[in-house]
Design an enzyme around this catalytic site. Structure first.
Site, PDB file in Angstrom:
ATOM      1  N   ASP A 158       0.777  -1.239   0.000  1.00  0.00           N
ATOM      2  CA  ASP A 158       0.000   0.000   0.000  1.00  0.00           C
ATOM      3  C   ASP A 158       0.815   1.299   0.000  1.00  0.00           C
ATOM      4  O   ASP A 158       0.613   2.162  -0.838  1.00  0.00           O
ATOM      5  CB  ASP A 158      -0.937   0.027   1.211  1.00  0.00           C
ATOM      6  CG  ASP A 158      -1.904  -1.138   1.237  1.00  0.00           C
ATOM      7  OD1 ASP A 158      -1.753  -2.071   0.420  1.00  0.00           O
ATOM      8  OD2 ASP A 158      -2.813  -1.132   2.070  1.00  0.00           O
ATOM      9  N   GLU A 382       1.821 -10.204  10.984  1.00  0.00           N
ATOM     10  CA  GLU A 382       1.629  -9.763   9.602  1.00  0.00           C
ATOM     11  C   GLU A 382       2.972  -9.478   8.923  1.00  0.00           C
ATOM     12  O   GLU A 382       3.203  -9.871   7.776  1.00  0.00           O
ATOM     13  CB  GLU A 382       0.753  -8.501   9.618  1.00  0.00           C
ATOM     14  CG  GLU A 382       0.330  -7.981   8.281  1.00  0.00           C
ATOM     15  CD  GLU A 382      -0.593  -6.761   8.415  1.00  0.00           C
ATOM     16  OE1 GLU A 382      -1.074  -6.304   7.367  1.00  0.00           O
ATOM     17  OE2 GLU A 382      -0.821  -6.272   9.545  1.00  0.00           O
TER      18      GLU A 382
END
Length: 421
Positions: A158, A382
């Site tokens: 992102d 993550e």
């Protein structure tokens, strides 16, 4: 003590919502596109039917034009932003209006290879949908040659520095008031800034304003950049989809044509000044001039070269654990800031597949050992600080558990052929 294998399986089961899997509870309450493809790969190690269910559920929300959205809003969750009321795509179930890295064909091939008999009817039913999605990529997003993204979120990486030169030209002043969920679950210092988010929302609002018309978005939208990461993932996926098609007795000449065209476009994203593949602003032609992990996905597509080997080793040797998502010697490097420095087990796994396929067996094993060390130290987070292994982002993360079961947690394999790095 519960083994890491059992913990990983429990995470997949715990995040399973019946046909689709959450990336993690709280932070990501819906189905995400490329997360689901990795979840399916993970499920295939202990529940083959459930793996195919994951891919079927993902492809069931394919748009009429072939696009597979990056988020599918199966159940209401009013606390999540931006939700379906912001995207306004008119789909049922509601979806976002953008896509994500097309890893599904590559994962489907691996799942099928793990049990050919069990997967025969499932892959045959999935193949036409994957074909339609790949056609969409070729026709809608490869119009400039390399694969293009119209929103940083499409890249899956992102806020990586690759997109900074394109984001500068996005006016985020009209984003309005909103409350983000991510900064309530994770240290805000590890997440994209509010300025980034304002611009993300401005791009979404543009999509809404043109009814998510893909031609208008590419021609006139506020953001359009060539993405090395998706270019290489798509090129590998074309090859994997063609291999599936051949096994099914299909004519794969169309897919081979897409792959040939995409491979021929790679010089357009090679930055001589950087000595690596690089993101490129398709509005201005300017390179990002930033070395990121997307460049190293070249190995996945068989597009490595000696110059890239040197850049890989330079960046990798500056950290301790895995491939950093941004150049550790660059001023923008931040080892805990989402895609601006941390190492991601899921990207490490994709790079490792490419390293192994290109004969760099020793490098693949090094990458696996370093990724496994992170998970053994801190569990299934993550992403991680590549220097000191600090766990970052969401915990009990689906794709990290999947990567453990399929790759990171596997015993080292002996070299069967002499490889060279």
């Amino acid at each position: 003590m519960t083994s890491l294998d059992d913990q990983a399986k429990a995470i997949l089961r715990g995040n399973d919502k019946g046909g689709y899997t959450l990336p993690t509870h709280g932070l990501y309450p819906y189905q995400w596109n490329w997360d689901s493809a990795f979840a399916a790969w993970g499920f295939s190690t202990f529940d083959n039917a459930r793996a195919w269910d994951e891919l079927d559920t993902l492809m069931a929300s394919q748009w009429d034009d072939g696009m597979v959205p990056h988020i599918i809003f199966h159940q209401p969750d009013p606390g999540y932003f931006p939700g379906p009321d912001v995207w306004q795509t008119g789909q049922s179930p509601a979806t976002s209006g953008i896509t994500q890295p097309p890893v599904a064909a590559s994962m489907a091939r691996r799942i099928w290879d793990s049990d050919r008999d069990a997967g025969q009817t499932r892959i045959a039913a999935l193949y036409p949908k994957l074909l339609k999605w790949h056609r969409w990529w070729h026709e809608a997003r490869c119009t400039h040659g390399p694969a293009a993204i119209t929103h940083p979120w499409e890249s899956g990486r992102d806020n990586c520095p690759d997109w900074d030169i394109g984001m500068v030209n996005v006016d985020g002043s009209g984003a309005g008031e909103y409350t983000r969920r991510d900064t309530g679950h994770v240290n805000p210092e590890m997440r994209p800034t509010k300025e980034d988010y304002d611009r993300y929302i401005a791009i979404v609002k543009y999509g809404v304003s043109v009814g998510w018309n893909p031609e208008k978005i590419v021609a006139e939208g506020p953001f359009l950049m060539a993405d090395p990461g998706i270019t290489f993932i798509l090129l590998r996926a074309h090859d994997d989809l063609a291999a599936i098609g051949r096994e099914l007795g299909e004519d794969v000449s169309e897919i081979e044509g897409w792959a040939n065209a995409l491979r021929a476009s790679l010089p357009l994203i090679w930055n001589d000044a950087l000595g690596a593949y690089d993101a490129r602003d398709l509005r201005t032609g300017a390179f990002a001039n930033v070395l990121g992990s997307g460049a190293f996905l070249a190995y996945l597509a068989g597009a490595g070269n000696p110059q890239l080997d040197k850049q890989l080793m330079r960046a990798w040797d500056k950290v301790t654990y895995g491939i950093p998502s941004a150049d550790p010697e660059a001023p923008i490097f931040n080892p805990r800031k989402y895609w601006r420095g941390p190492t991601w087990p899921v990207v490490n796994a994709l790079i490792a597949i490419g390293l192994e396929d290109s004969g760099h067996h020793d490098l693949m094993e090094r990458l696996r050992a370093e990724t496994a060390a992170l998970i053994r130290k801190h569990g299934f987070y993550e992403y991680f600080d590549p220097i000191d292994a600090t766990p970052c982002g969401g915990a009990d993360f689906t794709w990290t558990a999947a990567i453990w079961l399929t790759w990171a947690g596997q015993d080292p394999q002996p070299v069967t052929e002499k490889g060279a790095a």
